[in-house]
Write a protein that holds these residues in place. Structure first.
Motif, mmCIF file in Angstrom:
data_model
loop_
_atom_site.group_PDB
_atom_site.id
_atom_site.type_symbol
_atom_site.label_atom_id
_atom_site.label_comp_id
_atom_site.label_asym_id
_atom_site.label_seq_id
_atom_site.Cartn_x
_atom_site.Cartn_y
_atom_site.Cartn_z
ATOM 1 N N ARG A 31 31.938 -17.867 24.536
ATOM 2 C CA ARG A 31 33.114 -17.462 23.208
ATOM 3 C C ARG A 31 33.362 -18.867 22.925
ATOM 4 O O ARG A 31 33.494 -19.221 21.539
ATOM 5 C CB ARG A 31 34.280 -16.799 24.009
ATOM 6 C CG ARG A 31 35.229 -16.729 22.937
ATOM 7 C CD ARG A 31 36.553 -15.936 23.466
ATOM 8 N NE ARG A 31 36.103 -14.548 23.881
ATOM 9 C CZ ARG A 31 35.947 -13.627 23.016
ATOM 10 N NH1 ARG A 31 36.255 -13.728 21.816
ATOM 11 N NH2 ARG A 31 35.672 -12.315 23.678
ATOM 12 N N ASP A 70 30.003 -18.905 18.191
ATOM 13 C CA ASP A 70 30.518 -17.875 17.255
ATOM 14 C C ASP A 70 29.621 -17.195 16.560
ATOM 15 O O ASP A 70 28.209 -17.615 16.704
ATOM 16 C CB ASP A 70 31.337 -18.498 16.177
ATOM 17 C CG ASP A 70 31.052 -19.450 15.518
ATOM 18 O OD1 ASP A 70 29.656 -19.459 15.267
ATOM 19 O OD2 ASP A 70 31.702 -20.278 14.939
ATOM 20 N N LYS A 71 29.827 -16.084 16.065
ATOM 21 C CA LYS A 71 28.746 -15.068 15.358
ATOM 22 C C LYS A 71 28.023 -15.905 14.259
ATOM 23 O O LYS A 71 26.736 -15.909 14.237
ATOM 24 C CB LYS A 71 29.682 -13.902 14.592
ATOM 25 C CG LYS A 71 28.673 -12.968 13.987
ATOM 26 C CD LYS A 71 29.180 -11.869 13.414
ATOM 27 C CE LYS A 71 28.394 -10.714 12.580
ATOM 28 N NZ LYS A 71 29.009 -9.690 12.113
ATOM 29 N N GLU A 121 31.235 -7.397 20.712
ATOM 30 C CA GLU A 121 31.038 -8.661 19.795
ATOM 31 C C GLU A 121 29.538 -8.773 19.965
ATOM 32 O O GLU A 121 29.092 -9.452 19.192
ATOM 33 C CB GLU A 121 31.947 -9.532 20.600
ATOM 34 C CG GLU A 121 33.313 -9.379 20.374
ATOM 35 C CD GLU A 121 34.345 -10.186 21.148
ATOM 36 O OE1 GLU A 121 35.406 -10.682 20.415
ATOM 37 O OE2 GLU A 121 34.130 -10.531 22.355
#
Length: 319
Positions: A254, A258-259, A298
């Motif tokens: 995390r 990140d995406k 996620e």
């Protein structure tokens, strides 16, 4: 520089700070000049990493190197090799059976020590930060086990640390293959020359290369500010040419992934056959114990980024 006395059978130890040996941070190298029982100095030097157990003489003997070469290396700011080519491959761990590490095969896993990265999420911190403090399994023990398991095990996985730091890696893998095992190599891709030679010489059957982050964020994930990804890109390019069976994989953390960072990863490995998003888990032996993984939801949101970029993408390590 400082001179200390470690124990009665060691003459003295010179402590040197050599940041080039560990680009991720400060590292103190202890060069121990030993002497025979009769008191005659030996022309060898024993390198230790920070925090190593200085009383394990068996480890010392395995890590000896030429005194003059080591001193010259320090003076020039170069890396001190832990073992010279032609010496015994240093193995610090053996997982005798795995059904997961080598896709499709029953295998065992060998662990080497030392790494040129300091990824905060590394799950083998002891092997990276203090390899000399870990047990050593001699080659004869490894090959005795492999001979005993012929016909039962199908493959041998070599991981670390970073295995390509070992100058005898290719010769070692060839010895393993001579027993009719398939060999899988886990690597961070920082030694493309060795990777290419290993493939071209038929020493390896499967390569799993870690992709730590998008190129612009690589330094953050590997613990080296402004890291140059040229060697990473060269290794990726070679594997994409399909000279050997391979996979790319990213441990998703995390705090680092990140995406949006995965758009850069998708471009980096575009055309890949297999890519895995690996769930981050606390192994109990982390460099940074404050990190966190993503939820399955996620992780699944990342998958569409690779549409049209890779042939196969899966989440690994999640229920």
């Amino acid at each position: 520089m400082a001179v200390i006395c470690l124990r009665r059978d060691i003459a003295f130890a010179v402590i040197l700070r050599c940041s080039d040996i560990c680009p991720a941070g400060k590292l103190w190298i202890i060069l121990v000049i030993a002497k025979h029982k009769q008191g005659t100095p030996r022309d060898t030097v024993y390198p230790w990493g920070k925090g190593a157990n200085k009383h394990k003489s068996e480890h010392c003997r395995l890590r000896q190197c030429d005194f003059k070469s080591a001193v010259c290396a320090v003076r020039k700011g170069n890396r001190i090799k832990n073992n010279k080519k032609g010496e015994e491959m240093i193995i610090h761990g053996l997982n005798k059976l795995t059904l997961l590490d080598y896709p499709g095969l029953t295998a065992c896993t060998l662990f080497t020590g030392g790494c040129n990265f300091r990824c905060p999420f590394c799950h083998n911190a002891s092997l990276v930060e203090n390899p000399m403090g870990q047990p050593v399994i001699h080659e004869d023990e490894i090959f005795a086990y492999l001979k005993k398991r012929q016909g039962i095990l199908e493959g041998v996985c070599i991981t670390g640390g970073e295995p390509t730091l070992n100058p005898d890696l290719i010769d070692f893998m060839k010895k393993v293959k001579s027993l009719s095992y398939k060999v899988k190599l886990d690597t961070n891709g920082t030694n493309p020359d060795m990777l290419i030679r290993a493939v071209e010489e038929g020493a390896v059957d499967y390569v799993a290369m870690d992709i730590k982050n998008s190129p612009e964020n690589y330094g953050m994930s590997v613990g080296i500010k402004n890291y140059d990804t040229a060697k990473i890109k060269r290794s990726v390019k070679y594997l994409l040419e399909d000279h050997v069976d391979y996979e790319f994989r990213t441990t998703v953390v995390r705090e680092f992934n990140d995406k949006n960072s995965f758009y850069g990863v998708a471009d980096l490995i575009s055309g890949a056959k297999k890519y895995y998003l690996q769930a981050f888990k606390d192994s109990g032996d982390l460099i940074d114990e404050t990190l966190h993984g993503l939820t399955r939801e996620e992780m699944e949101e990342i998958l569409p980024i690779f549409d049209g970029k890779v042939d196969k993408i899966e989440i690994r390590g999640m229920d």
